[in-house]
Design a protein around this motif. Sequence first.
Motif, PDB file in Angstrom:
ATOM      1  N   THR A  24       0.830  -1.204   0.000  1.00 25.43           N
ATOM      2  CA  THR A  24       0.000   0.000   0.000  1.00 25.43           C
ATOM      3  C   THR A  24       0.868   1.258   0.000  1.00 25.43           C
ATOM      4  O   THR A  24       0.602   2.203  -0.750  1.00 25.43           O
ATOM      5  CB  THR A  24      -0.939   0.015   1.223  1.00 25.43           C
ATOM      6  N   VAL A  25       1.906   1.267   0.825  1.00 31.29           N
ATOM      7  CA  VAL A  25       2.819   2.419   0.871  1.00 31.29           C
ATOM      8  C   VAL A  25       3.476   2.614  -0.495  1.00 31.29           C
ATOM      9  O   VAL A  25       3.553   3.733  -1.006  1.00 31.29           O
ATOM     10  CB  VAL A  25       3.890   2.243   1.977  1.00 31.29           C
ATOM     11  N   LEU A  26       3.914   1.526  -1.107  1.00 29.18           N
ATOM     12  CA  LEU A  26       4.563   1.629  -2.418  1.00 29.18           C
ATOM     13  C   LEU A  26       3.610   2.159  -3.478  1.00 29.18           C
ATOM     14  O   LEU A  26       3.957   3.051  -4.248  1.00 29.18           O
ATOM     15  CB  LEU A  26       5.145   0.274  -2.823  1.00 29.18           C
ATOM     16  N   GLN A  27       2.399   1.643  -3.502  1.00 23.62           N
ATOM     17  CA  GLN A  27       1.439   2.118  -4.506  1.00 23.62           C
ATOM     18  C   GLN A  27       1.118   3.589  -4.298  1.00 23.62           C
ATOM     19  O   GLN A  27       1.022   4.349  -5.258  1.00 23.62           O
ATOM     20  CB  GLN A  27       0.159   1.297  -4.477  1.00 23.62           C
ATOM     21  N   ASN A  28       0.959   4.006  -3.046  1.00 25.90           N
ATOM     22  CA  ASN A  28       0.648   5.409  -2.754  1.00 25.90           C
ATOM     23  C   ASN A  28       1.816   6.335  -3.064  1.00 25.90           C
ATOM     24  O   ASN A  28       1.613   7.529  -3.288  1.00 25.90           O
ATOM     25  CB  ASN A  28       0.262   5.580  -1.281  1.00 25.90           C
ATOM     26  N   SER A  29       3.038   5.804  -3.066  1.00 19.57           N
ATOM     27  CA  SER A  29       4.224   6.648  -3.149  1.00 19.57           C
ATOM     28  C   SER A  29       4.876   6.716  -4.523  1.00 19.57           C
ATOM     29  O   SER A  29       5.593   7.673  -4.808  1.00 19.57           O
ATOM     30  CB  SER A  29       5.259   6.162  -2.125  1.00 19.57           C
ATOM     31  N   LEU A  30       4.675   5.710  -5.349  1.00 18.09           N
ATOM     32  CA  LEU A  30       5.309   5.726  -6.670  1.00 18.09           C
ATOM     33  C   LEU A  30       4.659   6.794  -7.552  1.00 18.09           C
ATOM     34  O   LEU A  30       3.454   6.737  -7.799  1.00 18.09           O
ATOM     35  CB  LEU A  30       5.173   4.357  -7.347  1.00 18.09           C
ATOM     36  N   PRO A  31       5.445   7.753  -8.014  1.00 20.45           N
ATOM     37  CA  PRO A  31       4.877   8.800  -8.877  1.00 20.45           C
ATOM     38  C   PRO A  31       4.252   8.191 -10.136  1.00 20.45           C
ATOM     39  O   PRO A  31       4.854   7.347 -10.794  1.00 20.45           O
ATOM     40  CB  PRO A  31       6.096   9.663  -9.238  1.00 20.45           C
ATOM     41  N   LEU A 132      12.774  10.151  -7.471  1.00 13.29           N
ATOM     42  CA  LEU A 132      13.226   9.555  -6.212  1.00 13.29           C
ATOM     43  C   LEU A 132      12.891  10.453  -5.027  1.00 13.29           C
ATOM     44  O   LEU A 132      12.436   9.978  -3.984  1.00 13.29           O
ATOM     45  CB  LEU A 132      14.732   9.278  -6.261  1.00 13.29           C
ATOM     46  N   GLU A 133      13.114  11.750  -5.197  1.00 13.23           N
ATOM     47  CA  GLU A 133      12.801  12.689  -4.119  1.00 13.23           C
ATOM     48  C   GLU A 133      11.305  12.634  -3.780  1.00 13.23           C
ATOM     49  O   GLU A 133      10.925  12.517  -2.619  1.00 13.23           O
ATOM     50  CB  GLU A 133      13.193  14.113  -4.522  1.00 13.23           C
ATOM     51  N   THR A 134      10.474  12.681  -4.794  1.00 15.23           N
ATOM     52  CA  THR A 134       9.027  12.610  -4.593  1.00 15.23           C
ATOM     53  C   THR A 134       8.643  11.287  -3.936  1.00 15.23           C
ATOM     54  O   THR A 134       7.844  11.256  -2.995  1.00 15.23           O
ATOM     55  CB  THR A 134       8.292  12.775  -5.937  1.00 15.23           C
ATOM     56  N   PHE A 135       9.220  10.185  -4.426  1.00 15.92           N
ATOM     57  CA  PHE A 135       8.909   8.867  -3.894  1.00 15.92           C
ATOM     58  C   PHE A 135       9.235   8.777  -2.403  1.00 15.92           C
ATOM     59  O   PHE A 135       8.379   8.400  -1.601  1.00 15.92           O
ATOM     60  CB  PHE A 135       9.668   7.791  -4.667  1.00 15.92           C
ATOM     61  N   PHE A 136      10.454   9.121  -2.017  1.00 16.51           N
ATOM     62  CA  PHE A 136      10.845   8.973  -0.613  1.00 16.51           C
ATOM     63  C   PHE A 136      10.081   9.945   0.298  1.00 16.51           C
ATOM     64  O   PHE A 136       9.732   9.597   1.425  1.00 16.51           O
ATOM     65  CB  PHE A 136      12.356   9.097  -0.439  1.00 16.51           C
ATOM     66  N   GLN A 137       9.784  11.131  -0.191  1.00 15.98           N
ATOM     67  CA  GLN A 137       8.964  12.055   0.603  1.00 15.98           C
ATOM     68  C   GLN A 137       7.567  11.476   0.833  1.00 15.98           C
ATOM     69  O   GLN A 137       7.018  11.549   1.935  1.00 15.98           O
ATOM     70  CB  GLN A 137       8.862  13.419  -0.089  1.00 15.98           C
ATOM     71  N   LYS A 138       6.986  10.892  -0.220  1.00  9.77           N
ATOM     72  CA  LYS A 138       5.656  10.296  -0.092  1.00  9.77           C
ATOM     73  C   LYS A 138       5.691   9.063   0.810  1.00  9.77           C
ATOM     74  O   LYS A 138       4.746   8.832   1.568  1.00  9.77           O
ATOM     75  CB  LYS A 138       5.094   9.934  -1.464  1.00  9.77           C
ATOM     76  N   VAL A 139       6.751   8.253   0.718  1.00 10.56           N
ATOM     77  CA  VAL A 139       6.885   7.094   1.598  1.00 10.56           C
ATOM     78  C   VAL A 139       6.869   7.560   3.048  1.00 10.56           C
ATOM     79  O   VAL A 139       6.128   7.034   3.883  1.00 10.56           O
ATOM     80  CB  VAL A 139       8.175   6.288   1.296  1.00 10.56           C
ATOM     81  N   GLU A 140       7.689   8.566   3.361  1.00 11.57           N
ATOM     82  CA  GLU A 140       7.760   9.062   4.741  1.00 11.57           C
ATOM     83  C   GLU A 140       6.406   9.601   5.204  1.00 11.57           C
ATOM     84  O   GLU A 140       5.948   9.293   6.307  1.00 11.57           O
ATOM     85  CB  GLU A 140       8.838  10.143   4.877  1.00 11.57           C
ATOM     86  N   LYS A 141       5.757  10.359   4.357  1.00 14.49           N
ATOM     87  CA  LYS A 141       4.455  10.921   4.716  1.00 14.49           C
ATOM     88  C   LYS A 141       3.432   9.813   4.948  1.00 14.49           C
ATOM     89  O   LYS A 141       2.651   9.863   5.902  1.00 14.49           O
ATOM     90  CB  LYS A 141       3.989  11.862   3.596  1.00 14.49           C
ATOM     91  N   ASP A 142       3.434   8.789   4.101  1.00 14.96           N
ATOM     92  CA  ASP A 142       2.483   7.701   4.241  1.00 14.96           C
ATOM     93  C   ASP A 142       2.762   6.873   5.502  1.00 14.96           C
ATOM     94  O   ASP A 142       1.831   6.459   6.196  1.00 14.96           O
ATOM     95  CB  ASP A 142       2.485   6.809   3.000  1.00 14.96           C
ATOM     96  N   ILE A 143       4.026   6.642   5.803  1.00 10.83           N
ATOM     97  CA  ILE A 143       4.374   5.920   7.037  1.00 10.83           C
ATOM     98  C   ILE A 143       3.867   6.699   8.242  1.00 10.83           C
ATOM     99  O   ILE A 143       3.229   6.130   9.136  1.00 10.83           O
ATOM    100  CB  ILE A 143       5.898   5.691   7.146  1.00 10.83           C
TER     101      ILE A 143
END
Length: 155
Positions: A24-31, A132-143
């Motif tokens: 779920t985190v990956l799907q929400n975070s991948l641009p 990558l920047e967008t992905f990791f920022q979204k991962v952190e926000k989703d966590i």
Amino acid sequence: MRIEYDYTFGLPRNIVWKYIKDETVLQNSLPGCKSFSEVSSGVYRAELEIKMGPIQDHFALEIRLYEKKLSSLIQLQVKGTGKIGDIAGNADLYLKDQQATTPLKCIIDAKVTGALALAGQRLLEDGANKGLETFFQKVEKDIKRQLYYLKRKGR
């Protein structure tokens, strides 16, 4: 093409480790992610819409995830096909513990073919770094969102 990217999560490594592999985190975070699912243990299929400057395409990806060192190293193999080219690559994600934060180093070796390869390495590197920047920022926000939800539920 080789890309190195650093990011620091404002979360402990054990938390990042748990969630950075979560479907779920990956799907929400991948641009540009249109679909993401695990088809077998450690093997995922994804559909992404890629937009980098004048380049726009829809890619079907296969992602293989390998946990090499518990809580420290994840290796990925990615193969993708789009209308304007193909992409294949490997990524190593190194996670460290550092006083309630988690520095991550991402090293990617990728090959692109077709019209995608003609776009120019600079454009591809800039697009990859931004992604990558967008992905990791979204991962952190989703966590953080999931942790907040669990805390409110009393878990």
